[in-house]
Design an enzyme around this catalytic site. Structure first.
Site, PDB file in Angstrom:
ATOM      1  N   ASP A   6       0.680  -1.149   0.057  1.00 15.03           N
ATOM      2  CA  ASP A   6       0.040   0.136   0.089  1.00 15.03           C
ATOM      3  C   ASP A   6       0.738   1.399  -0.099  1.00 15.03           C
ATOM      4  OD1 ASP A   6      -2.265  -1.591   0.204  1.00 15.03           O
ATOM      5  OD2 ASP A   6      -2.117  -1.501   2.231  1.00 15.03           O
ATOM      6  N   GLU A  65     -10.994  -1.168  -4.664  1.00 15.26           N
ATOM      7  CA  GLU A  65     -10.493  -0.312  -3.535  1.00 15.26           C
ATOM      8  C   GLU A  65      -9.320   0.475  -3.914  1.00 15.26           C
ATOM      9  OE1 GLU A  65      -9.252  -3.690  -0.861  1.00 15.26           O
ATOM     10  OE2 GLU A  65      -8.059  -4.609  -2.633  1.00 15.26           O
TER      11      GLU A  65
END
Length: 328
Positions: free
Chosen positions: A38, A210
């Site tokens: 991430d 997402e």
């Protein structure tokens, strides 16, 4: 990231033969002494800071993430570790899951937004906000409670829709936050950076899964995200949309890049640094010791990003060499 993958899928991914990155030349993955995911870049002067989650999954665990790390570079080749900047326990109201984050600078401070699991007072995923005086911290809980909870977005069909925050300050000084899983939401922040100012709006683009990332270049606003066409794709890809303002309308522009090797999830982070644009991602090609890459053991990568004259982004091919390739 998503909770929709089963343990059986994890085992298939872990067995798919992730390569030992340290044994091959090239820059990707860029962090090789631990598993990271991430990526969220932030440019401050002549240094780029990269905020990442720390994957600590053991054996067949899906995700085990307890802290956030930060690295920095001045040349996109050498990365300096600055250690953990926060642990999920630093948010007293949170139970677990140091998921995706982003740091932005405003009013002389550094604001950290991250997804965590809320305690039983507000079940489900939530967005936390912390603050620091420097990009490497120490960061402290800026609000003492969640900025966004699951009750604030009742349309979602599951409890982990409030994840993966991305934050952008517009030219007029107004700051916006977008986030989501399966649904993508956007809202304005108050000047204090710790409260929502006005309504939460849904802006879900096609195949949105997402990991949204907001940025602006010229007159165009970009929403880049992890996408999944469940009729044709096994793993997440990266798609994007553009708009003339953060209020939309958003126009779907298609795929930017494919899936991360051996990884179900993928997560974009975009920055312009010293006159060049970069796309940060993650895959699961790294092996450390006897632990291979897996859904919960990922590794951050970076590639050059190029734009067409009309502002659309050129498709990105993910490589082992990354930004060290001579042709780049």
């Amino acid at each position: 990231m998503t909770m929709s993958r089963t343990i059986a899928s994890l085992l298939l991914l872990a067995a798919s033969g992730a390569a030992l990155a340290a044994d091959r030349p090239g820059s990707n993955p860029i962090i090789r002494d631990r598993f990271t995911a991430d990526p969220a870049p932030l440019v401050v002067g002549d240094r780029l800071y990269l905020y990442v989650g720390h994957d600590e999954a053991q054996r067949d665990e899906m995700f085990n993430m307890r802290e956030w790390l930060v690295y920095s570079t001045t040349d996109m080749k050498s990365w300096t570790p600055h250690g953990p900047i926060m642990n999920v326990k630093d948010f007293k109201w949170a139970n677990k899951d140091a998921w995706a984050s982003q740091v932005v600078r405003k009013n002389g401070k550094y604001w950290f937004y991250a997804a965590v699991e809320h305690d039983n007072s507000h079940p489900g995923k939530a967005i936390a906000v912390a603050v620091a005086d420097t990009p490497t911290g120490p960061f402290v809980d800026a609000k003492g409670s969640a900025l966004i909870t699951n009750e604030m977005t009742p349309k979602g069909t599951h409890s982990w829709e409030d994840i993966d925050p991305t934050v952008l300050t517009d030219d007029d000084g107004t700051t916006w936050i977008a986030w989501g899983n399966r649904q993508c939401y956007i809202a304005r922040l108050k000047p204090n950076m710790i409260e929502i100012d006005g309504p939460i709006t849904e802006i879900t683009p096609p195949h949105f899964e997402e990991g949204p990332w907001l940025h602006k270049r010229g007159k165009l606003y970009y929403l880049t995200y992890a996408s999944l066409d469940r009729t044709t794709q096994r793993d997440e890809h990266i798609s994007y949309a553009t708009a003339p303002s953060l209020k939309g309308p958003w126009t779907y522009r298609g795929l930017l890049t494919g899936s991360g090797k051996y990884s179900f999830t993928i997560h974009p982070g975009i920055a312009e640094f010293k006159g060049k644009s970069y796309l940060f991602l993650h895959n699961a090609t790294l092996a450390i010791g006897d632990q291979s890459g897996a859904i919960g053991r990922r590794a951050v990568t970076v590639e050059r990003l190029y734009y067409n004259p009309d502002g659309t982004m050129k498709p990105v091919v993910q490589t082992d060499a990354g930004v060290t390739a001579s042709a780049r």
